[in-house]
Motif scaffolding. Structure first.
Motif, PDB file in Angstrom:
ATOM      1  N   ASN A   1      10.637  12.934   1.651  1.00 60.42           N
ATOM      2  CA  ASN A   1      10.775  13.341   0.259  1.00 60.42           C
ATOM      3  C   ASN A   1       9.829  12.556  -0.654  1.00 60.42           C
ATOM      4  O   ASN A   1       9.099  13.145  -1.445  1.00 60.42           O
ATOM      5  CB  ASN A   1      12.226  13.152  -0.161  1.00 60.42           C
ATOM      6  CG  ASN A   1      12.503  13.744  -1.518  1.00 60.42           C
ATOM      7  OD1 ASN A   1      12.038  13.209  -2.521  1.00 60.42           O
ATOM      8  ND2 ASN A   1      13.215  14.840  -1.576  1.00 60.42           N
ATOM      9  N   VAL A   2       9.810  11.229  -0.536  1.00 65.70           N
ATOM     10  CA  VAL A   2       8.918  10.491  -1.453  1.00 65.70           C
ATOM     11  C   VAL A   2       7.463  10.738  -1.103  1.00 65.70           C
ATOM     12  O   VAL A   2       6.588  10.681  -1.955  1.00 65.70           O
ATOM     13  CB  VAL A   2       9.188   8.971  -1.478  1.00 65.70           C
ATOM     14  CG1 VAL A   2      10.511   8.680  -2.130  1.00 65.70           C
ATOM     15  CG2 VAL A   2       9.095   8.353  -0.111  1.00 65.70           C
TER      16      VAL A   2
ATOM     17  N   TRP B   1       5.837  -2.937  -2.860  1.00 67.77           N
ATOM     18  CA  TRP B   1       5.699  -2.283  -4.161  1.00 67.77           C
ATOM     19  C   TRP B   1       4.298  -1.739  -4.412  1.00 67.77           C
ATOM     20  O   TRP B   1       4.030  -1.176  -5.455  1.00 67.77           O
ATOM     21  CB  TRP B   1       6.075  -3.261  -5.273  1.00 67.77           C
ATOM     22  CG  TRP B   1       5.331  -4.556  -5.173  1.00 67.77           C
ATOM     23  CD1 TRP B   1       4.131  -4.838  -5.724  1.00 67.77           C
ATOM     24  CD2 TRP B   1       5.749  -5.719  -4.476  1.00 67.77           C
ATOM     25  NE1 TRP B   1       3.761  -6.109  -5.408  1.00 67.77           N
ATOM     26  CE2 TRP B   1       4.735  -6.684  -4.654  1.00 67.77           C
ATOM     27  CE3 TRP B   1       6.885  -6.057  -3.718  1.00 67.77           C
ATOM     28  CZ2 TRP B   1       4.825  -7.961  -4.084  1.00 67.77           C
ATOM     29  CZ3 TRP B   1       6.964  -7.309  -3.172  1.00 67.77           C
ATOM     30  CH2 TRP B   1       5.938  -8.255  -3.353  1.00 67.77           C
TER      31      TRP B   1
ATOM     32  N   GLY C   1      14.448  10.676   3.414  1.00 64.61           N
ATOM     33  CA  GLY C   1      14.002  10.011   2.195  1.00 64.61           C
ATOM     34  C   GLY C   1      12.504   9.770   2.218  1.00 64.61           C
ATOM     35  O   GLY C   1      11.796   9.991   1.234  1.00 64.61           O
ATOM     36  N   TYR C   2      12.013   9.355   3.371  1.00 66.33           N
ATOM     37  CA  TYR C   2      10.575   9.115   3.517  1.00 66.33           C
ATOM     38  C   TYR C   2       9.774  10.389   3.282  1.00 66.33           C
ATOM     39  O   TYR C   2       8.820  10.402   2.503  1.00 66.33           O
ATOM     40  CB  TYR C   2      10.321   8.522   4.913  1.00 66.33           C
ATOM     41  CG  TYR C   2       8.970   8.814   5.501  1.00 66.33           C
ATOM     42  CD1 TYR C   2       7.814   8.350   4.883  1.00 66.33           C
ATOM     43  CD2 TYR C   2       8.855   9.546   6.666  1.00 66.33           C
ATOM     44  CE1 TYR C   2       6.574   8.619   5.429  1.00 66.33           C
ATOM     45  CE2 TYR C   2       7.631   9.820   7.220  1.00 66.33           C
ATOM     46  CZ  TYR C   2       6.488   9.361   6.602  1.00 66.33           C
ATOM     47  OH  TYR C   2       5.269   9.634   7.133  1.00 66.33           O
TER      48      TYR C   2
ATOM     49  N   PRO D   1       2.132   3.812  -3.420  1.00 68.86           N
ATOM     50  CA  PRO D   1       2.908   2.596  -3.170  1.00 68.86           C
ATOM     51  C   PRO D   1       4.080   2.847  -2.229  1.00 68.86           C
ATOM     52  O   PRO D   1       4.543   1.931  -1.554  1.00 68.86           O
ATOM     53  CB  PRO D   1       3.398   2.189  -4.558  1.00 68.86           C
ATOM     54  CG  PRO D   1       3.327   3.416  -5.389  1.00 68.86           C
ATOM     55  CD  PRO D   1       2.194   4.223  -4.839  1.00 68.86           C
ATOM     56  N   GLN D   2       4.545   4.094  -2.184  1.00 65.64           N
ATOM     57  CA  GLN D   2       5.682   4.394  -1.310  1.00 65.64           C
ATOM     58  C   GLN D   2       5.351   4.157   0.152  1.00 65.64           C
ATOM     59  O   GLN D   2       6.249   3.972   0.969  1.00 65.64           O
ATOM     60  CB  GLN D   2       6.134   5.844  -1.497  1.00 65.64           C
ATOM     61  CG  GLN D   2       7.027   6.088  -2.687  1.00 65.64           C
ATOM     62  CD  GLN D   2       6.242   6.212  -3.985  1.00 65.64           C
ATOM     63  OE1 GLN D   2       5.016   6.240  -3.971  1.00 65.64           O
ATOM     64  NE2 GLN D   2       6.944   6.268  -5.092  1.00 65.64           N
TER      65      GLN D   2
ATOM     66  N   THR E   1       6.816  13.639  -3.243  1.00 70.72           N
ATOM     67  CA  THR E   1       6.846  13.494  -4.702  1.00 70.72           C
ATOM     68  C   THR E   1       5.810  12.524  -5.230  1.00 70.72           C
ATOM     69  O   THR E   1       5.470  12.584  -6.403  1.00 70.72           O
ATOM     70  CB  THR E   1       8.218  12.998  -5.189  1.00 70.72           C
ATOM     71  OG1 THR E   1       8.514  11.760  -4.556  1.00 70.72           O
ATOM     72  CG2 THR E   1       9.304  14.003  -4.923  1.00 70.72           C
ATOM     73  N   THR E   2       5.324  11.633  -4.391  1.00 64.44           N
ATOM     74  CA  THR E   2       4.425  10.628  -4.943  1.00 64.44           C
ATOM     75  C   THR E   2       3.148  11.287  -5.457  1.00 64.44           C
ATOM     76  O   THR E   2       2.703  12.317  -4.937  1.00 64.44           O
ATOM     77  CB  THR E   2       4.093   9.544  -3.907  1.00 64.44           C
ATOM     78  OG1 THR E   2       3.315   8.544  -4.552  1.00 64.44           O
ATOM     79  CG2 THR E   2       3.316  10.125  -2.743  1.00 64.44           C
ATOM     80  N   THR E   3       2.607  10.668  -6.523  1.00 66.24           N
ATOM     81  CA  THR E   3       1.474  11.315  -7.187  1.00 66.24           C
ATOM     82  C   THR E   3       0.137  10.856  -6.620  1.00 66.24           C
ATOM     83  O   THR E   3      -0.885  11.466  -6.884  1.00 66.24           O
ATOM     84  CB  THR E   3       1.518  11.005  -8.683  1.00 66.24           C
ATOM     85  OG1 THR E   3       1.839   9.621  -8.851  1.00 66.24           O
ATOM     86  CG2 THR E   3       2.566  11.858  -9.371  1.00 66.24           C
ATOM     87  N   GLU E   4       0.158   9.773  -5.847  1.00 62.13           N
ATOM     88  CA  GLU E   4      -1.114   9.285  -5.325  1.00 62.13           C
ATOM     89  C   GLU E   4      -1.292   9.719  -3.882  1.00 62.13           C
ATOM     90  O   GLU E   4      -0.326  10.035  -3.207  1.00 62.13           O
ATOM     91  CB  GLU E   4      -1.148   7.751  -5.419  1.00 62.13           C
ATOM     92  CG  GLU E   4      -1.315   7.274  -6.857  1.00 62.13           C
ATOM     93  CD  GLU E   4      -1.071   5.795  -6.980  1.00 62.13           C
ATOM     94  OE1 GLU E   4      -1.743   5.042  -6.253  1.00 62.13           O
ATOM     95  OE2 GLU E   4      -0.205   5.405  -7.770  1.00 62.13           O
TER      96      GLU E   4
ATOM     97  N   SER F   1       6.577   0.739   0.880  1.00 60.97           N
ATOM     98  CA  SER F   1       8.038   0.684   0.720  1.00 60.97           C
ATOM     99  C   SER F   1       8.730   1.254   1.951  1.00 60.97           C
ATOM    100  O   SER F   1       9.596   0.632   2.553  1.00 60.97           O
ATOM    101  CB  SER F   1       8.493   1.496  -0.491  1.00 60.97           C
ATOM    102  OG  SER F   1       7.541   1.528  -1.501  1.00 60.97           O
ATOM    103  N   VAL F   2       8.321   2.478   2.312  1.00 58.39           N
ATOM    104  CA  VAL F   2       8.991   3.135   3.425  1.00 58.39           C
ATOM    105  C   VAL F   2       8.702   2.403   4.713  1.00 58.39           C
ATOM    106  O   VAL F   2       9.585   2.196   5.545  1.00 58.39           O
ATOM    107  CB  VAL F   2       8.534   4.604   3.525  1.00 58.39           C
ATOM    108  CG1 VAL F   2       9.243   5.274   4.664  1.00 58.39           C
ATOM    109  CG2 VAL F   2       8.791   5.324   2.238  1.00 58.39           C
TER     110      VAL F   2
END
Ligand code: HEM
Ligand SMILES: [Cu+2]
Lengths: 222, 596
Positions: free
Chosen positions: A54-55, A147, A51-52, A154-155, A58-61, A158-159
């Motif tokens: 993957n995000v 967040w 999951g980590y 921001p991920q 996908t994250t845009t920043e 989170s992760v």
């Protein structure tokens, strides 16, 4: 023991082992249970790490510069990743003391076993303490939140909090488990039952260490 | 210290027999009581799921009569129905109910290896059910995002239950996973380490094999759901963006960006597909035993059946994305997942052939459990065939999200396992309760259920072909749907109400017979497996009296030439009765016999 299961080698032999009389391998049930639990837990951590990754894709920043965020200075220039290095070292050392405890357990040396398990638990507790310190530093000084954070995606926060938190819970639970085993060793609870429990607790402890190595590699180095 | 197997330490392990009422019936560590607790909670929850389905069916069939059902409630009912049926009814009933009851008995053990944890498991399961039910009473009601809970839809305003309902659902799932893990570790280790003397793995009844492999699947698949639930809870409660891309709601951008909704789908289905087999494999196992006992024949191709269970279990982890064809994926991935999906059909078809061949030339006794078992073969073939359609990308794309899908998964994982549940409950009822159920009522129950479910689901295939979408509150007026679609919907609803009502036959039968049924013979079907050889019926705490049984043969010695009766119990020594146990054939020299 039925005759057909005794003699084969190779694949047939393997199948026979697994389908053997009464039980597969000479493993106490507690140990078998711990092993299966750990495989299941491996799936949990794998899903977290997938999951980590993957995000992170996908994250845009942009992903924040970890080595700077996790740097620590002792008066002079900040040293990247120094705290994590110490934490990793402590955890690996604790695996060593645990292995010794298992060894003395099987030799029925209750005093040494007791103290070695306590030392392992102490290392574990200090690991959790340092993690708390790291979290405080990130939250209070650097303004990282689950967040969002000032550095980028921001991920990241989170992760970080999710995975290290989940691992930290494992370590904390392990410390409690170890202390419980240690006191039962001391009280002579296992004198007749045998000291397999020390090895079972050890399996869990080594697993938690191993997971940390992966988290360390994926999270701090990648 | 040399390691001594559990079964050989029997004499030195003392059992603590509870004295108090609470110790016997509430916080009881006896696997049989736990099994019945698990089963009762699951069936009660399942009844809630059933009533929900009848409610939303009312809306579809008779929209005017059901105007107390608004769109929000419709979605909530559909969602809760799906989740309850899959997880809280079938998973809990097969693993927690039948697993608990049958594993120790069929393995010749006194209990599970860790009875205390087993007891915790059932109480944690109860907590998860209570949390789930609580979501009916919170503001906003239960979640209405569909049982797949896809974000971002589930968590956005506009979806019913996006505030408290979804949170309670996720917490309940997490708690359920804890419960299954505690139980599951017990089942697996009991099968591996606590079998009695002489009981090799290849002598285990297929029921144990099915539950055993399904439990392993559960232990490895539920983690993905747990992780998905934790991440989604973070998204909702902490405002993280694991699954949330940048979104605009009512003209204003939301506080999320950069997350991946597809990640959730992967995690969900990495759990979701094995889940199908967590339900199906125990059903396969139980039905094999019921068929073999009532056909008075050994199960055809025992080894093949075992390997098929293992193969299906393994393959089920590499097919999950066939649920995501419409989410869009690289054609090569689509090709890969379509191929693996179709490969699973091979061991599955093998099992079906073997069931049919078990019946072939058998001395079939048409008792009620046998009705249900044979009914299962029909519904399962039916559902399996439509699965082949949906496994292919190009065919799935137009059929996805239509009633064809609803028809498919109900045939294969709704009706089929439920028929097996009934077969198994009737079959083992005499052992569990010591009484016989009412045979005529059970047969009537079969015909109502079997024909009724066909009346429900067969027309749904057609509805799907003409394009009726799934998860729609009302059909409305569209050009491509003929007016007869609504008529068909009405027919289906009538059938559904009928099937729902006819389940009363089952409930009344088993509850009434508990006190008033005639006393059952300890082995009324003449079955060979160990659970029928206990000294007491129903078995008492500790199961085996003074000493554990010893097993000399497999569980399928039926109609053996030269034997005194048409079955030989597993614990009858070779010296007393002839053996045809496969293990006495040398697989190297006698290939044909060993594999068949
Ligand atoms: C009398 C028995 C049943 C009836 C009448 C019934 C009917 C339905 C209908 C009409 C839907 C909604 C389809 C849609 O609009 O998307 C549905 C959904 C579903 N049902 Fe059933 N069903 C029954 C039993 C079961 C059982 C035993 C299972 C267990 C596997 C099950 C699993 C599901 C699932 C997973 C869904 C999907 C829920 C969702 O879309 O979120 N059902 N059912
Ligand atoms: Cu699937």
């Amino acid at each position: 023991m039925s005759e057909a299961t005794a003699s084969h080698e190779g694949i047939t032999g393997l199948v026979d082992d697994w389908s053997a009389d009464k039980q597969a391998y000479h493993v106490p049930w507690g140990k078998a249970m711990m092993w299966i639990f750990l495989v299941s837990d491996t799936f949990i951590f794998s899903c977290f790490l997938v999951g980590y990754l993957n995000v992170r894709m996908t994250t845009t920043e942009p992903w924040p510069p970890q080595s700077e965020i996790f740097a620590l200075s002792f008066g002079g220039d900040p040293i990247p990743l120094i705290l994590i290095a110490i934490m990793t070292f402590i955890l690996i050392t604790s695996s060593g003391t645990m292995a010794l405890a298992v060894n003395y357990g099987y030799r029925k040396d209750k005093v040494r076993t007791f103290w070695l398990i306590c030392a392992t638990a102490a290392f574990g507790a200090s690991f959790v303490g340092m993690q708390a310190f790291e979290w405080t530093k990130l939250i209070v000084d650097e303004g990282v939140r689950p967040w969002g954070n000032p550095f980028g995606a921001p991920q990241f926060g989170s992760v970080f909090f999710m995975v290290t938190g989940f691992h930290g819970l494992h370590v904390s639970a392990g410390v409690i488990y170890l202390l419980w085993v240690a006191f039962r060793v001391k009280r002579g609870y296992y004198d007749n039952k045998g000291f397999e429990i020390v090895e079972i607790a050890g399996l869990y402890w080594h697993f938690v260490d191993l997971v940390w190595v992966f988290i360390f590699a994926f999270f701090y180095l990648l | 210290m040399a390691y001594v197997p559990l079964a050989d330490r029997d004499h030195e392990m003392e059992m603590h027999h509870p004295k108090t009422w609470i110790g016997k019936w509430v916080f009881c560590q006896d696997h049989k009581v736990i099994a019945i607790q698990y089963g009762s909670i699951a069936i009660f929850t399942g009844l809630v799921g059933l009533i929900l389905s009848l409610l939303f069916r009312m809306q579809l069939g008779f929209p005017e009569a059901a105007d107390f059902i608004d769109p929000s409630f419709y979605y909530q009912a559909v969602t809760m129905h799906g989740m309850i049926m899959v997880i809280y009814l079938l998973t809990a009933l097969f693993l927690g109910g039948f697993g608990n009851y049958l594993i120790p008995l069929m393995c010749g053990a006194r209990d599970m290896v860790f009875p205390f944890m087993n007891m915790l498991s059932v109480w944690v399961f109860l907590v998860s059910v209570i949390i789930l039910m609580a979501s009916f009473f919170v503001t906003g009601g239960p979640t209405g995002g569909g049982w797949t809970l896809y974000p971002p839809q589930t968590t956005l305003a506009g979806t019913p239950g996006h505030d408290m309902g979804i949170v309670l659902m996720l917490i309940s799932l997490a708690v359920f996973i804890v419960a299954t893990t505690m139980g599951g570790l017990n089942y697996v280790v009991t099968v591996l380490q606590y079998r009695c003397r002489g009981l090799t793995m290849m002598r285990l009844p297929l029921s144990v094999w099915g539950i055993f492999v399904a439990t392993i699947l559960a232990l490895f698949a539920f983690p993905a759901l747990l992780v998905a639930a934790i991440m989604m809870l973070f998204d909702i409660l902490l405002g993280t963006s694991f699954f949330m891309p940048a979104l605009i709601e009512s003209g204003a951008p939301l506080d999320h960006n950069g997350g991946s909704p597809i990640l959730f789908q992967h995690l969900f289905w990495f759990f979701g597909h094995p889940e199908v087999y967590i339900v199906a494999l125990p059903a396969f196992g139980l039905v094999s035993d019921v068929l073999s006992v009532h056909a008075r024949k050994n199960i055809f191709g025992y080894r093949m059946m075992v390997w098929a269970i293992i193969a299906i279990g393994g393959l089920s982890f590499i097919v999950w994305a066939h649920h995501m064809y419409v989410s869009g994926m690289h054609p090569y991935f689509g090709f890969f997942f379509a191929t693996t999906t179709l490969i699973i059909a091979v061991p599955t078809a093998l099992k079906v052939y073997n069931w049919v061949l078990t019946l072939w030339e058998g001395d079939i006794r048409l008792n009620a459990p046998m009705y249900f078992a044979i009914g299962f073969i029909f519904t399962f073939i039916h559902g399996g065939l439509t699965g082949l359609f949906l496994g292919n990308v190009v065919i799935d794309l137009p059929l996805s999200d239509t009633y064809f899908v609803v028809a498919h998964f109900h045939m294969v994982m709704g009706v089929s396992p439920v028929l097996v549940v009934f077969a198994a409950i009737y079959h083992w009822y005499p052992k569990m309760s010591g009484r016989m159920y009412h045979e005529g009522m059970a047969k009537l129950h079969f015909w109502c259920t079997f024909l009724g479910t066909y009346a429900i689901y067969l027309p749904m295939h057609y509805l799907g072909f003409v394009g009726v979408p799934r998860r729609y509150y009302a059909l409305g007026t569209t050009d491509f749907l003929p007016p007869s679609a609504q008529d068909l919907n009405t027919t289906i609803t009538i059938a559904a109400l009928f099937v729902g009502a006819s389940q009363l036959l089952f409930l009344i039968n088993i509850i009434w017979s508990l006190r008033n049924g005639p006393k059952a013979d300890p082995n009324p079907w003449g079955a060979a497996s160990l659970e029928w050889q206990t000294p007491d019926t129903p078995p008492v705490h500790g199961n085996w009296g003074e000493s554990l049984p010893t097993v000399y043969r497999w569980a399928y010695d039926y109609s053996v030439p030269g034997a005194h009766e048409d079955f030989i119990p597993q614990n009858t020594p070779e010296s007393e009765e002839p053996t045809v146990d496969e293990q006495h054939f040398d697989p190297d020299t006698d290939e044909s016999m060993a594999d068949v």
